[in-house]
Write a protein that holds these residues in place. Structure first.
Motif, PDB file in Angstrom:
ATOM      1  N   GLY A 167       0.816  -1.213   0.000  1.00 36.91           N
ATOM      2  CA  GLY A 167       0.000   0.000   0.000  1.00 36.91           C
ATOM      3  C   GLY A 167       0.848   1.260   0.000  1.00 36.91           C
ATOM      4  N   GLY A 168       0.160   2.378  -0.291  1.00 34.31           N
ATOM      5  CA  GLY A 168       0.845   3.669  -0.307  1.00 34.31           C
ATOM      6  C   GLY A 168       1.345   4.055   1.079  1.00 34.31           C
ATOM      7  N   GLN A 169       0.596   3.683   2.116  1.00 33.26           N
ATOM      8  CA  GLN A 169       0.988   4.065   3.479  1.00 33.26           C
ATOM      9  C   GLN A 169       2.359   3.502   3.825  1.00 33.26           C
ATOM     10  N   ALA A 170       2.582   2.228   3.512  1.00 30.55           N
ATOM     11  CA  ALA A 170       3.897   1.624   3.779  1.00 30.55           C
ATOM     12  C   ALA A 170       4.968   2.317   2.939  1.00 30.55           C
ATOM     13  N   TYR A 174      -3.727  18.217   6.216  1.00 31.55           N
ATOM     14  CA  TYR A 174      -2.964  17.058   5.749  1.00 31.55           C
ATOM     15  C   TYR A 174      -3.753  15.770   5.975  1.00 31.55           C
ATOM     16  N   TYR A 175      -3.370  14.754   5.209  1.00 33.42           N
ATOM     17  CA  TYR A 175      -3.920  13.414   5.413  1.00 33.42           C
ATOM     18  C   TYR A 175      -3.505  12.952   6.808  1.00 33.42           C
ATOM     19  N   ALA A 176      -4.482  12.410   7.541  1.00 31.46           N
ATOM     20  CA  ALA A 176      -4.328  12.225   8.992  1.00 31.46           C
ATOM     21  C   ALA A 176      -3.095  11.432   9.421  1.00 31.46           C
ATOM     22  N   VAL A 229       4.150  16.396  -0.288  1.00 32.20           N
ATOM     23  CA  VAL A 229       2.999  17.060  -0.907  1.00 32.20           C
ATOM     24  C   VAL A 229       2.060  16.008  -1.476  1.00 32.20           C
ATOM     25  N   ASN A 230       0.828  16.427  -1.762  1.00 31.55           N
ATOM     26  CA  ASN A 230      -0.193  15.471  -2.157  1.00 31.55           C
ATOM     27  C   ASN A 230      -1.199  16.137  -3.107  1.00 31.55           C
ATOM     28  N   SER A 231      -1.108  15.740  -4.382  1.00 34.64           N
ATOM     29  CA  SER A 231      -2.057  16.240  -5.389  1.00 34.64           C
ATOM     30  C   SER A 231      -2.386  15.105  -6.340  1.00 34.64           C
ATOM     31  N   ASN A 259      -5.426  16.238  -3.818  1.00 32.58           N
ATOM     32  CA  ASN A 259      -5.212  16.323  -2.377  1.00 32.58           C
ATOM     33  C   ASN A 259      -6.342  15.736  -1.539  1.00 32.58           C
ATOM     34  N   ASN A 260      -5.938  15.038  -0.537  1.00 30.27           N
ATOM     35  CA  ASN A 260      -6.821  14.642   0.549  1.00 30.27           C
ATOM     36  C   ASN A 260      -6.358  15.449   1.754  1.00 30.27           C
ATOM     37  N   PRO A 261      -7.164  16.281   2.370  1.00 29.85           N
ATOM     38  CA  PRO A 261      -8.624  16.323   2.345  1.00 29.85           C
ATOM     39  C   PRO A 261      -9.267  17.353   1.426  1.00 29.85           C
ATOM     40  N   SER A 299       6.207  12.984  -3.131  1.00 26.89           N
ATOM     41  CA  SER A 299       4.950  13.331  -3.800  1.00 26.89           C
ATOM     42  C   SER A 299       3.975  12.161  -3.684  1.00 26.89           C
ATOM     43  N   ASP A 300       2.950  12.355  -2.881  1.00 23.18           N
ATOM     44  CA  ASP A 300       1.937  11.323  -2.654  1.00 23.18           C
ATOM     45  C   ASP A 300       0.883  11.467  -3.759  1.00 23.18           C
ATOM     46  N   GLU A 301       0.893  10.512  -4.698  1.00 27.60           N
ATOM     47  CA  GLU A 301       0.024  10.622  -5.880  1.00 27.60           C
ATOM     48  C   GLU A 301      -1.007   9.491  -5.929  1.00 27.60           C
ATOM     49  N   VAL A 302      -1.464   9.059  -4.747  1.00 25.67           N
ATOM     50  CA  VAL A 302      -2.372   7.898  -4.727  1.00 25.67           C
ATOM     51  C   VAL A 302      -3.738   8.194  -5.367  1.00 25.67           C
ATOM     52  N   TYR A 303      -4.052   9.484  -5.570  1.00 20.88           N
ATOM     53  CA  TYR A 303      -5.343   9.825  -6.203  1.00 20.88           C
ATOM     54  C   TYR A 303      -5.175  10.234  -7.669  1.00 20.88           C
ATOM     55  N   ASP A 304      -4.094   9.806  -8.314  1.00 27.36           N
ATOM     56  CA  ASP A 304      -3.797  10.357  -9.646  1.00 27.36           C
ATOM     57  C   ASP A 304      -4.797   9.946 -10.735  1.00 27.36           C
ATOM     58  N   GLY A 341       2.693   5.720  -5.043  1.00 31.33           N
ATOM     59  CA  GLY A 341       1.488   5.342  -5.789  1.00 31.33           C
ATOM     60  C   GLY A 341       0.808   4.166  -5.110  1.00 31.33           C
ATOM     61  N   SER A 342      -0.404   3.863  -5.558  1.00 35.71           N
ATOM     62  CA  SER A 342      -1.162   2.795  -4.895  1.00 35.71           C
ATOM     63  C   SER A 342      -2.285   2.293  -5.794  1.00 35.71           C
ATOM     64  N   MET A 343      -2.642   1.030  -5.618  1.00 37.54           N
ATOM     65  CA  MET A 343      -3.802   0.475  -6.321  1.00 37.54           C
ATOM     66  C   MET A 343      -5.084   0.683  -5.508  1.00 37.54           C
ATOM     67  N   SER A 344      -4.956   1.194  -4.290  1.00 39.40           N
ATOM     68  CA  SER A 344      -6.121   1.290  -3.399  1.00 39.40           C
ATOM     69  C   SER A 344      -7.254   2.099  -4.012  1.00 39.40           C
ATOM     70  N   LYS A 345      -6.930   3.328  -4.410  1.00 45.61           N
ATOM     71  CA  LYS A 345      -7.989   4.236  -4.874  1.00 45.61           C
ATOM     72  C   LYS A 345      -8.270   4.021  -6.360  1.00 45.61           C
ATOM     73  N   SER A 346      -7.222   3.789  -7.147  1.00 43.66           N
ATOM     74  CA  SER A 346      -7.406   3.694  -8.605  1.00 43.66           C
ATOM     75  C   SER A 346      -8.160   2.425  -9.003  1.00 43.66           C
ATOM     76  N   SER A 362      -6.307  -4.959  -0.446  1.00 46.60           N
ATOM     77  CA  SER A 362      -5.268  -5.844  -0.992  1.00 46.60           C
ATOM     78  C   SER A 362      -3.869  -5.405  -0.590  1.00 46.60           C
ATOM     79  N   ARG A 363      -3.728  -4.162  -0.201  1.00 47.28           N
ATOM     80  CA  ARG A 363      -2.468  -3.587   0.262  1.00 47.28           C
ATOM     81  C   ARG A 363      -1.374  -3.729  -0.795  1.00 47.28           C
ATOM     82  N   VAL A 364      -1.516  -2.986  -1.859  1.00 43.45           N
ATOM     83  CA  VAL A 364      -0.463  -2.978  -2.866  1.00 43.45           C
ATOM     84  C   VAL A 364      -0.280  -1.564  -3.426  1.00 43.45           C
TER      85      VAL A 364
END
Ligand code: PLP
Length: 392
Positions: free
Chosen positions: A100-103, A125-127, A170-172, A174-176, A202-207, A232-237, A243-245
């Motif tokens: 996952g992106g968090q890890a 910021y994201y919590a 940074v995160n775009s 952006n959450n929240p 650069s946290d791009e998990v919402y790209d 990056g992450s498969m969570s949101k996309s 699945s944590r990837v």
């Protein structure tokens, strides 16, 4: 026995800002009919075709230890995706697959910061950001951004806190806030990190969730490839939150050391999950668009309803599965508004204060329930705010 300060103080001295969310979950478990507009969890499940591939892979025997950096097929697929979207040459040596992106966020901060280093990020910021940095042994340094500037960071904001710092997160999209950083915002960010010699994370998990404007990855901007780490992450996309990837993309030398870190921490990601991720990525943007479409629709619903009243203001946003609302005209804090809304109307949202001080007097609404239920809940929220705002 004494616990380490690094772990026992992950959430700092206060709470973690999730009190209202936990309360809503407890009420729901107790059988109450709560509309949850809290966390970034899709209302659809992982696509059956992705699950079928996970099942096929597991039954074919991909249940043992998988390659720690990620299986070559997935590292290649991520490299291809990142190169196609950003135009920056990317190979598997630039990619580490993470649970996952968090890890990925944690591992990246571990990789670039010494204990006690100052790590910047913007408020709101994201919590998990401050705790992630504390967990890595560094000092979280949030800096405020202004609601009047839609919470976008400027060169000046960053410059005030950059002396002596090591990294900027940074995160775009952006959450929240839902903001998409435009070219001017990125120009300020990149100049600041170059002037002060900072790593840019650069946290791009919402790209894949971009409704207005375009997603720019700062790794593609001049002279940024050597100092930018992309998460990056498969969570949101791909609606694969459980699945944590995810992945980290960065300079080969940093990835090389991060693989070593992964060997001594996570020991990789399940092979059948990685096979399913390869399958999902190879489906391309058709599947990604299908998964993001409901959020785009609900954001349009929110915009339409916002235009029909004048107590609540929506922060101008262009992406992600949330909208941020300024409810200061009700006279309540985000926290008090959220509690009252939950008690009186059984609708749960996240108080702006959960995301730092800049978003006090705001709430974040997740676009995560089915369209009709979302429209009804959002209309109810606005009516409730309207009554408070006019003192009814
Ligand atoms: N970054 C941001 C901004 C998020 O909102 C989230 C999850 O909500 C994450 C990272 C972590 O996502 P995951 O670990 O599921 O990939």
């Amino acid at each position: 026995m004494k616990l380490s300060g690094r772990v026992s103080r992950i959430t700092g001295d206060g709470g973690d800002g999730w009190g209202l969310f936990y309360k809503a979950r407890a009420l729901k478990l107790a059988g109450e009919d709560i509309i949850e507009l809290t966390i970034g969890e899709h209302d659809i499940k992982t696509d059956p075709s992705i699950l079928a591939e996970m099942d096929r892979s597991a039954r074919a025997g991909h249940t043992g230890y998988a390659a720690v950096p990620g299986i070559p097929e997935l590292r290649d697929e991520v490299a291809r995706r990142v190169e196609a979207r950003s135009g920056v040459r990317t190979t598997r040596d630039n990619v580490l697959i993470t649970p996952g992106g968090q890890a990925g966020l944690f591992a990246t901060h571990m990789a670039v910061l010494e204990p006690g280093d100052r790590a910047l990020f913007l408020d709101p910021y994201y919590a998990t950001y401050p705790g992630t940095i504390r967990g890595a042994g560094a000092r979280p340094v949030p800096f405020e951004t202004s609601a009047d500037n839609n919470f976008l960071p400027t060169y000046k904001d960053i410059g005030k806190h950059a002396p002596g710092a090591t990294s900027l997160l940074v995160n775009s999209p952006n959450n929240p806030t839902g903001a998409i950083y435009d070219e001017t915002t990125w120009a300020g960010i990149t100049k600041a990190v170059q002037d002060h010699d900072l790593w840019l994370i650069s946290d791009e998990v919402y790209d894949t969730q971009v409704w207005d404007g375009t997603h720019i990855s700062p790794r593609s901007l001049p002279d940024m490839v050597y100092r930018t780490m992309v998460i990056g992450s498969m969570s949101k996309s791909h609606a694969m939150t459980g699945s944590r990837v995810g992945w980290v993309v960065g300079p080969c030398e940093v990835i090389y050391h991060m693989i070593n870190l992964a060997t001594h921490t996570t020991y990789g990601v399940a092979g059948f999950v990685q096979d399913a991720a390869v399958f999902a990525l190879q489906k391309g943007s058709v599947l990604e668009d299908q998964i993001s479409a409901p959020f785009r629709r609900r954001r349009e619903i929110a915009k339409r309803l916002i235009d029909s009243q004048n107590v609540v203001r929506m922060i101008s946003s262009g992406g992600a599965m949330y909208v941020m609302l300024d409810i200061r005209a009700t006279g309540l804090t985000g926290e008090a508004f959220g509690r009252k809304l939950l008690d009186e109307h059984k609708i749960a949202v996240m108080p702006g204060e959960s995301f730092g001080q800049s978003a006090a007097g705001h709430i974040r609404v997740a676009l995560t329930v089915e369209d009709h239920a979302f429209e009804a809940a959002f209309a109810c929220l606005l009516e409730f705010a309207g009554q408070l705002g006019t003192g009814e």
